[in-house]
Design an enzyme around this catalytic site. Structure first.
Site, short mmCIF file in Angstrom:
data_model
loop_
_atom_site.label_atom_id
_atom_site.label_comp_id
_atom_site.label_asym_id
_atom_site.label_seq_id
_atom_site.Cartn_x
_atom_site.Cartn_y
_atom_site.Cartn_z
N SER A 94 0.85 -1.19 0.00
CA SER A 94 0.00 0.00 0.00
C SER A 94 0.89 1.24 0.00
CB SER A 94 -0.85 0.01 1.27
OG SER A 94 -1.45 1.28 1.47
N TYR B 218 -3.32 -0.28 10.18
CA TYR B 218 -3.22 -0.64 8.76
C TYR B 218 -1.82 -0.30 8.23
CZ TYR B 218 -4.56 -0.93 3.80
OH TYR B 218 -4.65 -1.27 2.46
#
Ligand code: GCO
Length: 255
Positions: free
Chosen positions: A146, A159
């Site tokens: 990500s 996250y």
């Protein structure tokens, strides 16, 4: 230049979390480039619908329902595939979740669930799948990282930690397994419009912020990830190891 470099015919790709979202689009892209597909999800019904949808498109697809956070389930599922003569040549560790919240307010469950799925789950599936790759002396592992493998924003600490860890796990896998003919790399989406980000995109202020922060001036589409996924799954990346390819519209390049 021959496009055979990118042809996945004769290869089988397992994509975790591919009943919907990014995983399903990336799987379809690998399938359209010749790969036989094994879709994965926890929910049998949703998975069966995804398999049927891609089969209707003429792709070679089967489903394997298992929870990547369950070691025994991962082992049983991969063993069953191998017993059926399915050799997994390409593993895309895509399954991921978000549990947003201020760090100091996160519950153990919110922290554990994100780390367990996004980081530990990728480790567990790769640990089992790589055995067959060792036997064949070749394989491709693509960990869906990500832009948050590099940067964070408030309320995404669990996250970001999971995706930062996944970037380093990608490098660790690469350095340990490259000598066995296995290329391990990451694919790092930027802000892509999916079910996970839809609430953000529907917030006019957040939407304007992302469009302003992203040099391309738009949200990514799941289809924007397919080219990089095909590259990392194909012979074109046979000497690429431990890299994260960011498909982010330039957001990480911009101050
Ligand atoms: C957020 C977003 C991000 C990105 C994701 C893409 O809450 O800011 O969900 O986490 O969408 O990282 O890879």
């Amino acid at each position: 230049m021959s496009t055979d470099l990118f042809d996945l015919t004769g290869r089988t790709a397992l994509v975790t979390g591919s009943s919907r979202g990014l995983g399903r689009v990336v799987a379809a892209g690998l399938g359209r480039t010749g790969a036989a597909l094994v879709l994965n999800g926890r929910n049998e019904q949703t998975l069966a619908e995804a398999v049927a949808g891609l089969r209707d498109e003429g792709l070679d697809v089967r489903g394997a329902a298992f929870d990547i956070a369950d070691t025994a389930a991962v082992d049983q599922a991969v063993t069953a595939l191998e017993r059926d003569g399915v050799a997994i040549d390409v593993l895309v560790n895509n399954a991921g979740i978000h549990r947003r919240g201020p760090l100091e307010q996160l519950t153990d469950e919110q922290w554990d669930a994100v780390i367990e799925t996004n980081l530990t789950g990728a480790f567990r599936v790769a640990r089992r799948v790589v055995r067959g790759m060792f036997e064949r002396g070749r394989g491709k592992i693509i960990n869906i990282c990500s832009l948050m493998s590099e940067v964070a924003r408030p309320t995404t600490g669990n996250y970001a930690a999971s995706k930062g860890g996944l970037k380093m796990l990608t490098r660790a896998m690469a350095v340990e397994w490259a000598g066995r003919g296995i290329q391990v790399n990451g694919l790092g989406p930027g802000y892509i419009l999916t079910e996970m980000t839809r609430p953000l995109a529907e917030d006019p202020e957040f939407d304007a912020w992302i469009r302003g922060r992203t040099p391309a001036g738009r949200w990514g589409r799941p289809e924007d990830l397919v080219g990089a996924a095909v590259f990392l799954a194909s012979r074109a990346s046979d000497f690429v190891n431990g890299q994260v390819v960011y498909v982010d519209g330039g957001i990480l390049a911009a101050l």
